[in-house]
Design a protein around this motif. Sequence first.
Motif, short mmCIF file in Angstrom:
data_model
loop_
_atom_site.label_atom_id
_atom_site.label_comp_id
_atom_site.label_asym_id
_atom_site.label_seq_id
_atom_site.Cartn_x
_atom_site.Cartn_y
_atom_site.Cartn_z
N HIS A 1 0.86 -1.19 0.00
CA HIS A 1 0.00 0.00 0.00
C HIS A 1 0.90 1.25 0.00
O HIS A 1 1.91 1.29 0.70
N PRO A 2 0.52 2.28 -0.76
CA PRO A 2 1.39 3.46 -0.84
C PRO A 2 1.67 4.12 0.51
O PRO A 2 2.74 4.71 0.70
N ALA A 3 0.76 4.00 1.47
CA ALA A 3 1.02 4.60 2.79
C ALA A 3 2.18 3.86 3.47
O ALA A 3 3.01 4.46 4.15
N SER B 1 -6.64 12.97 3.09
CA SER B 1 -7.88 12.27 2.75
C SER B 1 -7.91 12.21 1.23
O SER B 1 -7.70 13.24 0.56
N PHE B 2 -8.11 11.03 0.68
CA PHE B 2 -7.92 10.82 -0.75
C PHE B 2 -8.94 9.80 -1.23
O PHE B 2 -9.04 8.69 -0.69
N GLN B 3 -9.72 10.17 -2.20
CA GLN B 3 -10.71 9.24 -2.75
C GLN B 3 -10.35 8.95 -4.20
O GLN B 3 -10.71 9.69 -5.10
N GLY B 4 -9.57 7.91 -4.44
CA GLY B 4 -9.17 7.57 -5.80
C GLY B 4 -9.92 6.37 -6.32
O GLY B 4 -10.84 5.86 -5.67
N ASP B 5 -9.53 5.90 -7.50
CA ASP B 5 -10.16 4.69 -8.05
C ASP B 5 -9.59 3.44 -7.38
O ASP B 5 -10.20 2.38 -7.39
N ARG C 1 -8.42 4.54 -1.10
CA ARG C 1 -9.32 5.42 -0.32
C ARG C 1 -8.65 5.66 1.03
O ARG C 1 -8.39 4.70 1.76
N ILE C 2 -8.41 6.91 1.32
CA ILE C 2 -7.64 7.22 2.52
C ILE C 2 -8.37 8.31 3.29
O ILE C 2 -8.84 9.29 2.72
N GLU C 3 -8.51 8.12 4.60
CA GLU C 3 -9.22 9.08 5.45
C GLU C 3 -8.32 9.58 6.55
O GLU C 3 -8.01 8.84 7.49
N GLY C 4 -7.84 10.78 6.44
CA GLY C 4 -7.09 11.42 7.54
C GLY C 4 -5.78 10.72 7.90
O GLY C 4 -5.41 10.69 9.08
N ALA C 5 -5.07 10.17 6.92
CA ALA C 5 -3.79 9.48 7.22
C ALA C 5 -2.66 10.50 7.31
O ALA C 5 -2.62 11.48 6.56
N LYS C 6 -1.75 10.26 8.24
CA LYS C 6 -0.60 11.18 8.39
C LYS C 6 0.59 10.41 8.95
O LYS C 6 0.43 9.58 9.85
#
Length: 334
Positions: free
Chosen positions: A73-75, A135-139, A142-147
Amino acid sequence: MGVFFMFGIEFVPDLPLNNLVNNCVLAENHGFDAVWITDHYNNRNVYATLALVAERTKRMRIGPGVTNAYQVHPALTASAIATIDDISNGRAMLGIGAGDRTTLASLGIPMDKPVAKLREAVEVIRRLLAGERLSFQGDFFRIEGAKLSLKCSDIPIYIGAQGPLMLKTASEIGDGVLINASHPLDFKYAIPQVQKGSPKAGFDIAAYASFSVDSDEEKAKKAVMPVVAFIVAGSPETVLERHGIVPTEADTIKSSLAKGDFRTAFGSVTDPMVDAFSIYGSPDHCIKRIRELHEIGVTQVVVGSPIGPDVSESIKLIGEEVIVEFGDLGLNLG
Ligand code: F42
């Protein structure tokens, strides 16, 4: 033509790491600017390897060459490379590509939309590395408030690319491109594709080359033939045609490798194949080939497997007789 020139070196972490790390130190002491560690799940883990390399080196840039967004995962990639940056005092660089189709298939992971997925992954990685609460909504992601909890330097991102779309995309999203090729003809094809995108100033075009240097040309050739056999077997027909290699010759190598008949496979490698898919021979011959690549626009040569018949001796030879020849071209590590 590029205004700077770098020497990188590639290592595959497929054997106990002591030797690999010692060779990284040797490479640093012999003028190499960057070390790339390949990423395949079946080898030693790329970030664990990079952590050891970071501890023992002082100057070289270090990074995975290349990871992918299907298995990681990119994170997690952002966190891993930020950690390497932290350990190495700001020397990290990230190589990322589509991933190896055969490896992904063996893990049951379909390679859907590789270009679009990589584009999203690189955006996520860049924004997390910049310290954003994302926060990122891609195809694909989906990322919510990651840091990330750690800060890092401005880590250059290189894209592993061969296909026309990936080459163009690399220059739109990357700071550099790692092109798995050794011959000027491949770069005469690839560089215009890269330029169809929007390469920024200082965009680094790296030849991720199969390399074998020895003062004895025959020894250098013998060492590179097994690697060339695998490259020929994995090359698309268009690439073989570009080098005048007829498909039936490649088929013999492919089927022999599939049967585990390495003697026939390696014995079927011809001189034109070695010339097309590697930089090999005496230091003088390698210098000539590297100059040709530089004239076309290559700005980094990555000395890849096998490096030479005796890896440590070949690293010394490259440092003492090849890299010194390019000192006048300067260096820009960004
Ligand atoms: N792979 C690894 O697994 N580990 C490594 O350590 C590694 C090192 C490495 C170093 C340099 C390098 O150049 C490649 C390296 N690779 C490594 C291989 C890398 O992971 C890729 O497999 C390799 O670079 C092949 O990528 P490619 O540029 O040929 O891209 C493939 C996916 C391709 O087919 N590209 C086409 C193209 O034109 O560029 C795109 C075709 C495509 O899928 N298009 C989509 C479609 O649906 O038709 C549309 C686009 C979309 O995705 O939206």
